[in-house]
Design a protein around this motif. Structure first.
Motif, PDB file in Angstrom:
ATOM      1  N   PHE A  89     -50.173   7.731 -13.705  1.00  0.00           N
ATOM      2  CA  PHE A  89     -49.840   9.116 -14.079  1.00  0.00           C
ATOM      3  C   PHE A  89     -48.878   9.138 -15.265  1.00  0.00           C
ATOM      4  CE2 PHE A  89     -47.471   7.762 -10.330  1.00  0.00           C
ATOM      5  CZ  PHE A  89     -46.152   7.883 -10.746  1.00  0.00           C
TER       6      PHE A  89
ATOM      7  N   TRP B   1     -51.579   8.482 -18.344  1.00  0.00           N
ATOM      8  CA  TRP B   1     -52.650   9.469 -18.499  1.00  0.00           C
ATOM      9  C   TRP B   1     -52.090  10.856 -18.804  1.00  0.00           C
ATOM     10  CZ3 TRP B   1     -56.928  11.429 -19.869  1.00  0.00           C
ATOM     11  CH2 TRP B   1     -57.625  12.420 -19.179  1.00  0.00           C
ATOM     12  N   PHE B   2     -51.074  11.295 -18.067  1.00  0.00           N
ATOM     13  CA  PHE B   2     -50.509  12.632 -18.289  1.00  0.00           C
ATOM     14  C   PHE B   2     -49.828  12.726 -19.653  1.00  0.00           C
ATOM     15  CE2 PHE B   2     -49.932  13.463 -13.432  1.00  0.00           C
ATOM     16  CZ  PHE B   2     -51.303  13.614 -13.322  1.00  0.00           C
TER      17      PHE B   2
ATOM     18  N   THR C  69     -51.121  11.462 -22.418  1.00  0.00           N
ATOM     19  CA  THR C  69     -52.097  11.463 -23.523  1.00  0.00           C
ATOM     20  C   THR C  69     -52.510  12.899 -23.863  1.00  0.00           C
ATOM     21  OG1 THR C  69     -54.128  11.481 -22.216  1.00  0.00           O
ATOM     22  CG2 THR C  69     -53.105   9.329 -22.589  1.00  0.00           C
TER      23      THR C  69
ATOM     24  N   TYR D  77     -55.440  13.732 -24.337  1.00  0.00           N
ATOM     25  CA  TYR D  77     -56.754  13.939 -23.699  1.00  0.00           C
ATOM     26  C   TYR D  77     -56.622  14.624 -22.335  1.00  0.00           C
ATOM     27  CZ  TYR D  77     -58.202  10.749 -27.361  1.00  0.00           C
ATOM     28  OH  TYR D  77     -58.417  10.154 -28.576  1.00  0.00           O
ATOM     29  N   TYR D  78     -55.540  14.328 -21.626  1.00  0.00           N
ATOM     30  CA  TYR D  78     -55.300  14.975 -20.328  1.00  0.00           C
ATOM     31  C   TYR D  78     -55.267  16.493 -20.524  1.00  0.00           C
ATOM     32  CZ  TYR D  78     -52.771  16.742 -16.306  1.00  0.00           C
ATOM     33  OH  TYR D  78     -52.397  17.486 -15.223  1.00  0.00           O
ATOM     34  N   HIS D  79     -54.561  16.926 -21.578  1.00  0.00           N
ATOM     35  CA  HIS D  79     -54.416  18.367 -21.821  1.00  0.00           C
ATOM     36  C   HIS D  79     -55.708  18.992 -22.357  1.00  0.00           C
ATOM     37  CE1 HIS D  79     -50.257  18.091 -20.753  1.00  0.00           C
ATOM     38  NE2 HIS D  79     -50.090  17.104 -21.605  1.00  0.00           N
TER      39      HIS D  79
ATOM     40  N   TYR E  29     -58.091  19.474 -19.236  1.00  0.00           N
ATOM     41  CA  TYR E  29     -57.701  20.492 -18.249  1.00  0.00           C
ATOM     42  C   TYR E  29     -57.239  21.805 -18.874  1.00  0.00           C
ATOM     43  CZ  TYR E  29     -58.054  16.758 -14.824  1.00  0.00           C
ATOM     44  OH  TYR E  29     -58.514  15.754 -14.020  1.00  0.00           O
TER      45      TYR E  29
ATOM     46  N   SER F 189     -43.288  13.107 -17.892  1.00  0.00           N
ATOM     47  CA  SER F 189     -43.950  12.897 -19.180  1.00  0.00           C
ATOM     48  C   SER F 189     -43.084  13.389 -20.343  1.00  0.00           C
ATOM     49  CB  SER F 189     -45.297  13.628 -19.203  1.00  0.00           C
ATOM     50  OG  SER F 189     -45.761  13.741 -20.535  1.00  0.00           O
TER      51      SER F 189
ATOM     52  N   PHE G  59     -59.569   6.232 -17.750  1.00  0.00           N
ATOM     53  CA  PHE G  59     -58.403   6.541 -16.925  1.00  0.00           C
ATOM     54  C   PHE G  59     -58.854   6.802 -15.490  1.00  0.00           C
ATOM     55  CE2 PHE G  59     -56.854   7.666 -21.156  1.00  0.00           C
ATOM     56  CZ  PHE G  59     -55.595   7.057 -21.135  1.00  0.00           C
TER      57      PHE G  59
ATOM     58  N   GLU H  96     -57.506   8.818 -12.079  1.00  0.00           N
ATOM     59  CA  GLU H  96     -56.548   9.640 -11.330  1.00  0.00           C
ATOM     60  C   GLU H  96     -56.685   9.270  -9.867  1.00  0.00           C
ATOM     61  OE1 GLU H  96     -56.817  13.849 -11.837  1.00  0.00           O
ATOM     62  OE2 GLU H  96     -56.919  13.717 -14.016  1.00  0.00           O
TER      63      GLU H  96
END
Length: 243
Positions: A9, A12-13, A15, A17-19, A22, A76, A195, A197
């Protein structure tokens, strides 16, 4: 392939790309929840609220618009850097590990949208609950908004592709070792990314056990953002109010 760290986490959170993946989350629904829960808790007008695992701070910002003195905290650094652009004298953001209590005491601590159960070590979940309680003042309330794992597992979509901003995200979901896994693969600018989760499939009974161990009093349980009753197999969410 981008390497995964032990604390997935944390990477990934952080990057972009996470945003991207989602960004379509339903914020109107989230705001409705904030309206309902703050009214239900009957918080004082200038209540101090901690939004724990706040991400880029969208809910912190909305709570601040409702008039509260809000602190958004997240592990993060990238998310906090973005959130901090919205800071004002009653809206503060800080990089913080939710396993650690705060010096400051709050009227309410919100942990929203399944931002719990990510640790490698199960005992860290109880440690986090204790830290939340230690950070509340004597009249304060904690609120955890978690997924209803019974419903989620029953309706798990094993594979799907989501295209956002021209990136194809290939998503696989499965349950293993009492965790819900989501594998995410995609390519961008000729680079491949992968990634995973992983969130503990915590049921109400699991939370009750941890809360008992942490000496926490569970006051109320809701099944959705309108604060309707919780039904084990039908409810969208598992929302717990405690102190």
């Amino acid at each position: 392939m981008q390497k995964e760290t032990n604390n997935w986490f944390a990477s990934w959170f952080d990057t972009p790309y996470y945003h991207i993946l989602y960004k379509d989350r339903d914020y109107e629904e989230a705001q409705l929840f904030m309206d309902n829960i703050t009214q239900y808790l009957n918080l004082p007008e200038d209540a101090k609220i901690l939004d724990l695992a706040c991400g880029k701070g969208r809910h912190s910002i909305y709570l601040n618009q409702l008039g509260y003195d809000v602190t958004g905290a997240d592990l993060s650094e990238n998310s906090i850097a973005i959130a901090s652009k919205a800071a004002n004298d009653k809206l503060h953001f800080t990089v913080h590990d939710m396993r650690e209590p705060f010096e400051q005491k709050f009227d309410a601590i919100f942990n929203l949208f399944t931002s719990f159960g990510y640790f490698e070590n199960d005992s860290d979940n109880t440690v986090t609950l204790k830290a939340i309680c230690e950070s509340l003042n004597e009249y304060g309330f904690g609120v955890i908004d978690f997924m209803n794992v019974n419903k989620v597992i029953k309706n798990l979509i094993p594979e799907e592709t989501k295209t956002v901003d021209g990136i194809d995200f290939y998503i696989k979901r499965y349950v293993k070792d009492n965790h819900i896994f989501k594998e995410i693969d995609f390519e961008d600018n000729g680079k491949k990314f992968h990634f995973t989760e992983k969130v503990k499939a915590l049921t109400l009974e699991d939370f009750e056990g941890m809360m008992e161990e942490a000496g926490i009093y569970l006051l109320d349980i809701f099944g959705d953002y309108k604060l309707k009753k919780f039904f084990k197999n039908e409810s969208e969410r598992l929302i717990m109010v405690f102190k």
